[in-house]
Enzyme design. Structure first.
Site, PDB file in Angstrom:
ATOM      1  N   LYS A  15       0.841  -1.206   0.000  1.00  0.00           N
ATOM      2  CA  LYS A  15       0.000   0.000   0.000  1.00  0.00           C
ATOM      3  C   LYS A  15       0.876   1.256   0.000  1.00  0.00           C
ATOM      4  CE  LYS A  15      -2.157  -1.169   3.848  1.00  0.00           C
ATOM      5  NZ  LYS A  15      -1.560  -2.462   4.212  1.00  0.00           N
ATOM      6  N   ARG A  90      -9.610   0.308   8.524  1.00  0.00           N
ATOM      7  CA  ARG A  90      -9.062  -1.022   8.795  1.00  0.00           C
ATOM      8  C   ARG A  90     -10.063  -1.894   9.545  1.00  0.00           C
ATOM      9  NH1 ARG A  90      -3.375   0.337   8.465  1.00  0.00           N
ATOM     10  NH2 ARG A  90      -2.011  -1.454   8.532  1.00  0.00           N
ATOM     11  N   ARG A 131       8.586 -10.220   2.916  1.00  0.00           N
ATOM     12  CA  ARG A 131       8.761  -8.798   2.593  1.00  0.00           C
ATOM     13  C   ARG A 131       8.998  -7.956   3.855  1.00  0.00           C
ATOM     14  NH1 ARG A 131       3.879  -7.142  -1.579  1.00  0.00           N
ATOM     15  NH2 ARG A 131       4.379  -8.628  -3.220  1.00  0.00           N
ATOM     16  N   ARG A 141      11.703  -0.581  12.079  1.00  0.00           N
ATOM     17  CA  ARG A 141      10.345  -0.487  12.633  1.00  0.00           C
ATOM     18  C   ARG A 141      10.134  -1.583  13.669  1.00  0.00           C
ATOM     19  NH1 ARG A 141       5.537   0.647   8.351  1.00  0.00           N
ATOM     20  NH2 ARG A 141       4.456  -0.767   9.751  1.00  0.00           N
ATOM     21  N   ARG A 152       0.128  -9.193  13.266  1.00  0.00           N
ATOM     22  CA  ARG A 152      -0.541  -8.190  12.422  1.00  0.00           C
ATOM     23  C   ARG A 152      -1.373  -8.886  11.335  1.00  0.00           C
ATOM     24  NH1 ARG A 152       4.578  -5.102  10.620  1.00  0.00           N
ATOM     25  NH2 ARG A 152       3.202  -3.942   9.238  1.00  0.00           N
TER      26      ARG A 152
HETATM   27  P1  B4P Z   1       4.530  -1.485   2.223  1.00  0.00           P
HETATM   28  O1  B4P Z   1       4.040  -0.857   0.993  1.00  0.00           O
HETATM   29  O2  B4P Z   1       5.385  -0.610   3.109  1.00  0.00           O
HETATM   30  O3  B4P Z   1       3.422  -2.098   3.162  1.00  0.00           O
HETATM   31  P2  B4P Z   1       2.062  -1.487   3.698  1.00  0.00           P
HETATM   32  O4  B4P Z   1       1.040  -2.404   3.185  1.00  0.00           O
HETATM   33  O5  B4P Z   1       1.917  -0.040   3.345  1.00  0.00           O
HETATM   34  O6  B4P Z   1       2.249  -1.329   5.277  1.00  0.00           O
HETATM   35  P3  B4P Z   1       1.723  -1.772   6.685  1.00  0.00           P
HETATM   36  O7  B4P Z   1       0.362  -2.348   6.602  1.00  0.00           O
HETATM   37  O8  B4P Z   1       2.826  -2.609   7.208  1.00  0.00           O
HETATM   38  O9  B4P Z   1       1.721  -0.596   7.720  1.00  0.00           O
HETATM   39  P4  B4P Z   1       0.934   0.670   8.267  1.00  0.00           P
HETATM   40  O10 B4P Z   1       2.014   1.670   8.382  1.00  0.00           O
HETATM   41  O11 B4P Z   1      -0.266   1.001   7.462  1.00  0.00           O
HETATM   42  O12 B4P Z   1       5.355  -2.747   1.782  1.00  0.00           O
HETATM   43  C1  B4P Z   1       6.093  -3.557   2.672  1.00  0.00           C
HETATM   44  C2  B4P Z   1       7.377  -4.064   2.038  1.00  0.00           C
HETATM   45  O13 B4P Z   1       7.120  -4.862   0.869  1.00  0.00           O
HETATM   46  C3  B4P Z   1       8.316  -2.952   1.578  1.00  0.00           C
HETATM   47  O14 B4P Z   1       9.606  -3.251   2.023  1.00  0.00           O
HETATM   48  C4  B4P Z   1       8.244  -2.979   0.057  1.00  0.00           C
HETATM   49  O15 B4P Z   1       9.450  -2.626  -0.557  1.00  0.00           O
HETATM   50  C5  B4P Z   1       7.890  -4.416  -0.245  1.00  0.00           C
HETATM   51  N1  B4P Z   1       7.027  -4.524  -1.437  1.00  0.00           N
HETATM   52  C6  B4P Z   1       5.956  -3.728  -1.717  1.00  0.00           C
HETATM   53  N2  B4P Z   1       5.398  -4.108  -2.897  1.00  0.00           N
HETATM   54  C7  B4P Z   1       6.112  -5.190  -3.341  1.00  0.00           C
HETATM   55  C8  B4P Z   1       6.019  -6.042  -4.506  1.00  0.00           C
HETATM   56  N3  B4P Z   1       5.059  -5.862  -5.427  1.00  0.00           N
HETATM   57  N4  B4P Z   1       6.915  -7.045  -4.639  1.00  0.00           N
HETATM   58  C9  B4P Z   1       7.886  -7.229  -3.695  1.00  0.00           C
HETATM   59  N5  B4P Z   1       8.040  -6.461  -2.584  1.00  0.00           N
HETATM   60  C10 B4P Z   1       7.163  -5.447  -2.412  1.00  0.00           C
HETATM   61  O16 B4P Z   1       0.389   0.244   9.740  1.00  0.00           O
HETATM   62  C11 B4P Z   1       1.197   0.014  10.887  1.00  0.00           C
HETATM   63  C12 B4P Z   1       0.360  -0.054  12.188  1.00  0.00           C
HETATM   64  O17 B4P Z   1      -0.343   1.198  12.440  1.00  0.00           O
HETATM   65  C13 B4P Z   1      -0.767  -1.086  12.254  1.00  0.00           C
HETATM   66  O18 B4P Z   1      -0.316  -2.374  12.587  1.00  0.00           O
HETATM   67  C14 B4P Z   1      -1.686  -0.446  13.362  1.00  0.00           C
HETATM   68  O19 B4P Z   1      -1.206  -0.713  14.672  1.00  0.00           O
HETATM   69  C15 B4P Z   1      -1.594   1.033  13.119  1.00  0.00           C
HETATM   70  N6  B4P Z   1      -2.700   1.537  12.262  1.00  0.00           N
HETATM   71  C16 B4P Z   1      -2.542   2.120  11.033  1.00  0.00           C
HETATM   72  N7  B4P Z   1      -3.744   2.454  10.526  1.00  0.00           N
HETATM   73  C17 B4P Z   1      -4.682   2.077  11.431  1.00  0.00           C
HETATM   74  C18 B4P Z   1      -6.110   2.137  11.467  1.00  0.00           C
HETATM   75  N8  B4P Z   1      -6.823   2.643  10.441  1.00  0.00           N
HETATM   76  N9  B4P Z   1      -6.757   1.634  12.550  1.00  0.00           N
HETATM   77  C19 B4P Z   1      -6.085   1.136  13.584  1.00  0.00           C
HETATM   78  N10 B4P Z   1      -4.739   1.030  13.614  1.00  0.00           N
HETATM   79  C20 B4P Z   1      -4.029   1.508  12.557  1.00  0.00           C
END
Ligand code: B4P
Length: 198
Positions: A15, A90, A131, A141, A152
């Site tokens: 995302k 979420r 990943r 992190r 998670r």
């Molecule tokens: P990202 O792109 O960083 O992953 P994400 O889905 O955005 O992040 P995430 O869900 O972990 O965290 P968030 O900060 O929202 O990709 C991860 C890795 O994969 C990277 O290293 C990237 O390079 C690699 N990658 C990406 N695409 C790829 C592909 N196509 N092929 C190969 N590799 C790939 O949330 C963190 C915490 O915040 C939650 O656990 C919760 O505690 C809190 N939180 C946030 N929003 C909330 C809400 N609405 N309600 C309640 N709690 C909330």
């Protein structure tokens, strides 16, 4: 009013990675609740300190905390140009509250992008753990350790995956194949956003 886009998908689905490219290309405001909560934690605000307890344990922060943060942010004038919500909603309660606050302004979401990674939970878990463990090596992190990542993912399946059915009923949910390479995922997203009229 610009385009209103939501990203739904498990942690590590990409995302945040895709959001960077999308907001640049379409001139949208990027609202990542994860980034907002981490910034609040680093600034040691009351919301940030409360959120950290949940984030470091791989739990969601309480709905009432995050809903207030987002609804207030969407009321700022810069949200007028359109936005991408990354990591919010979420839970179904968060989605309902978002819909209510939009409906009160006569607005609705244009598209919900479901970033899925493989069709089976087994394959998905393997790839997401890989990943995020990899990212944890450089990001520092506290929630990118294998134990917290598995927690998670469990929280995602129980509390966030029900959003897919919620949004299916709205008729503007689109599935993206997030197991593909980063440019291939970006191409899928762009082919959808290019066809949205606002
Ligand atoms: P990202 O792109 O960083 O992953 P994400 O889905 O955005 O992040 P995430 O869900 O972990 O965290 P968030 O900060 O929202 O990709 C991860 C890795 O994969 C990277 O290293 C990237 O390079 C690699 N990658 C990406 N695409 C790829 C592909 N196509 N092929 C190969 N590799 C790939 O949330 C963190 C915490 O915040 C939650 O656990 C919760 O505690 C809190 N939180 C946030 N929003 C909330 C809400 N609405 N309600 C309640 N709690 C909330």
């Amino acid at each position: 009013m610009g385009m209103k886009v939501v990203f739904v998908g498990p942690p590590g689905a990409g995302k945040g990675t895709q959001a960077e490219n999308i907001v640049k290309k379409y001139g949208l405001l990027h609202l990542s609740t994860g980034d907002m909560l981490r910034a609040a934690r680093d600034a040691k605000t009351p919301v940030g300190l409360e959120a950290e307890k949940y984030m470091s344990a791989g739990q969601l922060v309480p709905d009432e905390v995050i809903i207030k943060v987002i609804v207030e942010r969407l009321a700022q004038p810069d949200a007028e140009r359109g936005y991408l919500l990354d990591g919010f909603p979420r839970t179904v309660v968060q989605a309902e509250e978002l819909d209510k606050s939009l409906a009160a302004k006569g607005e609705k979401l244009d598209v919900i992008l479901h970033l899925a990674v493989f069709d089976t939970e087994e394959e998905e878990t393997k790839e997401l753990v890989r990943r995020l463990v990899e990212r944890g090596r450089t990001s520092g992190r506290s929630d990118d350790t294998e134990e917290v990542i598995r927690q998670r993912l469990d929280v995602y399946h129980k509390q966030t995956a029900p959003l897919i059915d919620y949004y299916k009923k709205s008729g503007n949910l689109v599935k993206i194949h997030g197991e593909k390479s980063i440019p291939e995922v970006a191409a899928q997203v762009e082919s959808i956003l290019d066809n949205i009229q606002v």
